[in-house]
Write an enzyme that holds these catalytic residues in place. Structure first.
Site, PDB file in Angstrom:
ATOM      1  CB  SER A  12      -0.863   0.010   1.258  1.00 46.82           C
ATOM      2  OG  SER A  12      -0.014   0.084   2.401  1.00 46.82           O
ATOM      3  CE1 TYR A  43      -3.729   0.437  -1.222  1.00 50.18           C
ATOM      4  CE2 TYR A  43      -3.165  -1.899  -1.244  1.00 50.18           C
ATOM      5  CZ  TYR A  43      -3.242  -0.680  -1.892  1.00 50.18           C
ATOM      6  OH  TYR A  43      -2.847  -0.594  -3.205  1.00 50.18           O
ATOM      7  N   GLY A  44      -5.270  -0.323   5.261  1.00 52.75           N
ATOM      8  CA  GLY A  44      -5.783  -1.017   6.448  1.00 52.75           C
ATOM      9  C   GLY A  44      -7.078  -0.484   7.020  1.00 52.75           C
ATOM     10  CB  CYS A  74       0.627  -5.407   1.453  1.00 51.12           C
ATOM     11  SG  CYS A  74      -0.707  -4.455   2.192  1.00 51.12           S
ATOM     12  CG  ASN A  75       0.995  -8.808   6.886  1.00 43.35           C
ATOM     13  OD1 ASN A  75       1.180  -9.951   7.260  1.00 43.35           O
ATOM     14  ND2 ASN A  75       1.989  -7.932   6.820  1.00 43.35           N
ATOM     15  CB  THR A  76      -3.723  -4.721   4.502  1.00 42.93           C
ATOM     16  OG1 THR A  76      -3.102  -4.398   5.743  1.00 42.93           O
ATOM     17  CG2 THR A  76      -5.141  -4.210   4.496  1.00 42.93           C
ATOM     18  CB  CYS A 187       1.424  -4.071   9.426  1.00 41.24           C
ATOM     19  SG  CYS A 187       1.458  -2.620   8.350  1.00 41.24           S
ATOM     20  CG  HIS A 189       3.728   0.624   6.543  1.00 41.44           C
ATOM     21  ND1 HIS A 189       3.008  -0.094   5.630  1.00 41.44           N
ATOM     22  CD2 HIS A 189       3.903   1.857   6.001  1.00 41.44           C
ATOM     23  CE1 HIS A 189       2.741   0.681   4.576  1.00 41.44           C
ATOM     24  NE2 HIS A 189       3.283   1.870   4.774  1.00 41.44           N
TER      25      HIS A 189
HETATM   26  N1  DGL Z   1       1.913  -2.532   4.896  1.00 41.30           N
HETATM   27  C1  DGL Z   1       0.603  -3.042   4.921  1.00 41.30           C
HETATM   28  C2  DGL Z   1       0.494  -4.391   5.599  1.00 41.30           C
HETATM   29  O1  DGL Z   1       1.442  -5.139   5.649  1.00 41.30           O
HETATM   30  C3  DGL Z   1      -0.597  -2.179   5.111  1.00 41.30           C
HETATM   31  C4  DGL Z   1      -0.502  -0.794   5.590  1.00 41.30           C
HETATM   32  C5  DGL Z   1      -1.749   0.025   5.291  1.00 41.30           C
HETATM   33  O2  DGL Z   1      -1.787   0.577   4.198  1.00 41.30           O
HETATM   34  O3  DGL Z   1      -2.668   0.108   6.117  1.00 41.30           O
HETATM   35  O4  DGL Z   1      -0.556  -4.749   6.064  1.00 41.30           O
END
Ligand code: DGL
Length: 258
Positions: A12, A43-44, A74-76, A187, A189
């Site tokens: 994201s 994205y979250g 990205c986990n989301t 996540c 980030h």
């Molecule tokens: N980096 C993303 C993850 O691993 C999502 C961050 C976001 O955009 O909320 O879930």
């Protein structure tokens, strides 16, 4: 047969660069095209449908560029889109989920107390609920959404020690941290916050992320398909972002090279 085609990695925003760093370390011969969707981050806090649509648009671009594999860093996006993406595209798609299994396995049969820090969407989606159900009978698992940790990275405030520690205390002060065996950074980030988490947590609490496992999985899939880069190839990273400002380009380069 080897393949020097690039690997497409997306997130994201800037978080997936933490995954790119790990891939660079372990697979330096690979060419990586990274796409951060910072213009649409976070994205979250979006709906699964919105995240799915954004993910499909990115994967379409990667396919047009001729990538040999895609990493959803990205986990989301994984929780919202991976099944549909795999059903649609005929190339290896490597995805990420919070490394809860690694955290619970550390106990070697002893029940573990684990906090999973992730985005609100990841923590409420079916994929994570199913994962949690596999481990919650024998372990105590807490779900902690931390959306502000995404914003801090995207707004280049990661070096603001007071802001970061204040934010972490806001999310974690309600726990008895002395009884927590591990915190899962669910996540991408959040991986940039490792040192801050170390400062917050007792030394006995492990900090776990999925970047190493994801890189291993990517390596094994490419090896099995005979698609690793030639051993003599000098790989590299091309950083792309939906926010095309110079500020964002500089920030992405900083996160890659820090
Ligand atoms: N980096 C993303 C993850 O691993 C999502 C961050 C976001 O955009 O909320 O879930």
């Amino acid at each position: 047969m080897a393949s020097n085609a690039p690997i497409g990695v997306f997130d994201s925003g800037l978080g997936g660069i933490s995954v790119v760093r790990e891939i660079r370390k372990e697979m330096p011969g690979e060419n990586i095209i990274y796409f951060g969707d910072s213009a649409n981050a976070p994205y979250g806090t979006k709906t699964p449908g919105e995240v799915r649509k954004l993910s499909f648009a990115i994967v379409d671009r990667f396919v047009a560029m001729g990538v040999k594999a895609i990493v959803i860093a990205c986990n989301t996006a994984t929780s919202a889109a991976v099944n549909d993406l795999r059903a649609t595209y005929d190339l290896p798609i490597i995805s990420m989920e919070p490394a809860l299994k690694v955290a619970c396995d550390r106990g070697n049969g002893e029940p573990q107390h684990v906090i999973v820090a992730a985005t609100p969407l990841t923590l409420r989606e079916k994929k994570f609920i199913a994962l949690m159900q596999r481990f919650s009978a024998t372990n105590t698992i807490y779900r902690q959404p931390c959306p502000d940790l995404v914003e801090i990275v995207e707004h280049d405030q990661l070096e603001d020690h007071d802001l970061v520690m204040h934010t972490l205390h806001r999310y974690f002060d309600s726990y008895d941290l002395d009884e927590i065996d591990s915190v899962v950074l669910g996540c991408t980030h959040f991986v940039f916050y490792r040192d801050y988490f170390r400062e917050l947590l007792p030394s006995s609490t492990a900090i776990i992320d999925g970047n190493e496992g994801t890189t291993r999985h990517l390596h094994d899939l490419l090896a099995a398909a005979g698609k690793l880069a030639e051993p003599t190839t000098q790989g590299g990273v091309t950083l792309k972002n939906s926010d095309t400002s110079e500020r964002m380009a500089a920030l992405a380069a900083k996160r890659l090279n820090d």
